[in-house]
Scaffold this motif. Structure first.
Motif, PDB file in Angstrom:
ATOM      1  N   LEU A 124       0.825  -1.208   0.000  1.00 33.63           N
ATOM      2  CA  LEU A 124       0.000   0.000   0.000  1.00 33.63           C
ATOM      3  C   LEU A 124       0.860   1.259   0.000  1.00 33.63           C
ATOM      4  O   LEU A 124       1.886   1.338   0.677  1.00 33.63           O
ATOM      5  N   ALA A 125       0.426   2.253  -0.760  1.00 33.67           N
ATOM      6  CA  ALA A 125       1.063   3.568  -0.775  1.00 33.67           C
ATOM      7  C   ALA A 125      -0.035   4.611  -0.765  1.00 33.67           C
ATOM      8  O   ALA A 125      -1.138   4.400  -1.281  1.00 33.67           O
ATOM      9  N   ALA A 126       0.270   5.762  -0.163  1.00 33.07           N
ATOM     10  CA  ALA A 126      -0.693   6.859  -0.103  1.00 33.07           C
ATOM     11  C   ALA A 126       0.025   8.172  -0.326  1.00 33.07           C
ATOM     12  O   ALA A 126       1.191   8.331   0.038  1.00 33.07           O
ATOM     13  N   ALA A 127      -0.690   9.117  -0.934  1.00 35.20           N
ATOM     14  CA  ALA A 127      -0.139  10.446  -1.185  1.00 35.20           C
ATOM     15  C   ALA A 127      -1.214  11.477  -0.916  1.00 35.20           C
ATOM     16  O   ALA A 127      -2.409  11.189  -0.948  1.00 35.20           O
ATOM     17  N   GLU A 175       4.780   4.127   1.523  1.00 32.80           N
ATOM     18  CA  GLU A 175       4.724   3.201   0.393  1.00 32.80           C
ATOM     19  C   GLU A 175       5.152   1.815   0.850  1.00 32.80           C
ATOM     20  O   GLU A 175       5.771   1.645   1.917  1.00 32.80           O
ATOM     21  N   ALA A 176       4.776   0.827   0.051  1.00 33.68           N
ATOM     22  CA  ALA A 176       5.177  -0.570   0.277  1.00 33.68           C
ATOM     23  C   ALA A 176       4.788  -1.079   1.658  1.00 33.68           C
ATOM     24  O   ALA A 176       5.499  -1.874   2.259  1.00 33.68           O
ATOM     25  N   ILE A 236      -7.712   3.802   4.293  1.00 34.47           N
ATOM     26  CA  ILE A 236      -7.485   2.953   3.120  1.00 34.47           C
ATOM     27  C   ILE A 236      -7.842   1.509   3.455  1.00 34.47           C
ATOM     28  O   ILE A 236      -8.485   0.813   2.653  1.00 34.47           O
ATOM     29  N   LEU A 237      -7.446   1.046   4.635  1.00 35.85           N
ATOM     30  CA  LEU A 237      -7.782  -0.318   5.037  1.00 35.85           C
ATOM     31  C   LEU A 237      -9.294  -0.517   5.091  1.00 35.85           C
ATOM     32  O   LEU A 237      -9.798  -1.598   4.792  1.00 35.85           O
ATOM     33  N   PRO A 295      -5.981   3.836  -2.243  1.00 33.74           N
ATOM     34  CA  PRO A 295      -4.530   3.968  -2.142  1.00 33.74           C
ATOM     35  C   PRO A 295      -3.937   4.479  -3.448  1.00 33.74           C
ATOM     36  O   PRO A 295      -4.554   4.370  -4.514  1.00 33.74           O
ATOM     37  N   LEU A 296      -2.748   5.022  -3.350  1.00 32.63           N
ATOM     38  CA  LEU A 296      -2.006   5.402  -4.550  1.00 32.63           C
ATOM     39  C   LEU A 296      -1.647   4.147  -5.332  1.00 32.63           C
ATOM     40  O   LEU A 296      -1.655   4.125  -6.565  1.00 32.63           O
TER      41      LEU A 296
END
Length: 249
Positions: free
Chosen positions: A7-10, A25-26, A53-54, A60-61
């Motif tokens: 998972l990655a987020a921005a 990330e990751a 996100i979960l 997620p990105l």
């Protein structure tokens, strides 16, 4: 089994702009029934973003999540959100009484079907659970809008449990509570985890709380940090474990 994979987020620097700052990330982990995972990290590391996100409230990105091998799209997002339930640090109460909030949670759990035969029993269980958290006589009839912050946190926890989740996502669930009521919440979480197999992912600034719950720790690191400082997953207190960029635990 609840799994998060890469998972990655921005976040955008301004509304409407493309993502400009990667939070993490990751991020990868797995959580079996009955396990507890603490998400830790400095302010702004993306802990709440990861919880959302979960819960599949935000996209997620990159990366994905899965419950028992099914992604939210494969399971159906409404069904996924019945099984993976998020409670915010400052929960929003729905209009009406505390009982109205619990009835609405049960309606969500049953897919919106009226006349759920388990609703009455579920309300009784919820009332007993509220009492175990120090919210006794009269709480069901109380206006949800007039609850204190600490009362809101406990009602929101019981409301989330009323949905009947397999995975419970909690953002600072005891931040507004005194030690005595915090201990009651922790006892409830341990009971549901050990006795019913509820998996719990929580954000807490209390290291001691994570230890009391027997939680593994997922440490979020800045995405632009040097490789040794990438997110890592540790074992329960007294156990080894952990690696760079997150680990599949």
């Amino acid at each position: 089994m609840f799994v998060a994979e890469a998972l990655a987020a921005a976040v955008p620097m301004s509304p409407g702009s493309p993502p400009a700052r990667v939070l993490f990330e990751a991020v990868t982990f797995s959580l079996a029934p009955g396990q507890v995972l603490r998400i830790a990290g400095r302010s702004g590391a993306g802990k709440t973003s990861l919880l959302r996100i979960l819960a599949w409230l935000d996209n997620p990105l990159s990366g994905t999540v899965a419950l028992d091998g099914h992604t939210p799209d494969a399971l159906g997002v409404p069904q996924y959100r019945r099984r993976v339930v998020y409670a915010a640090q400052r929960p929003v109460m729905w209009p009406g009484s505390v009982a109205d909030n619990l009835h609405r949670a049960r309606s969500f759990a049953s897919g919106g079907h009226e006349g759920d035969p388990a609703a009455t029993d579920a309300l009784g269980v919820a009332a007993a659970t509220l009492a175990s958290l120090g919210l006794g006589k009269g709480i069901l009839e109380a206006s949800a809008a007039r609850l204190s912050e600490g009362e809101r946190q406990r009602v929101a926890l019981v409301r989330a449990l009323a949905v009947g989740p397999q995975v419970l996502l909690l953002d600072e669930p005891t931040s507004a509570l005194d030690p005595a009521h915090r201990d009651r919440v922790e006892a409830l979480l341990l009971q549901r985890a050990e006795g019913e197999g509820l998996a719990v992912v929580l954000v807490t600034h209390e290291t001691a709380q994570a230890e009391r719950l027997g939680a593994r720790v997922l440490q979020l690191r800045p995405a632009d940090a040097p490789e040794p400082r990438k997110s890592w997953l540790g074992g329960r207190p007294g156990q080894g474990g952990g690696s760079s960029r997150g680990a599949l635990g």
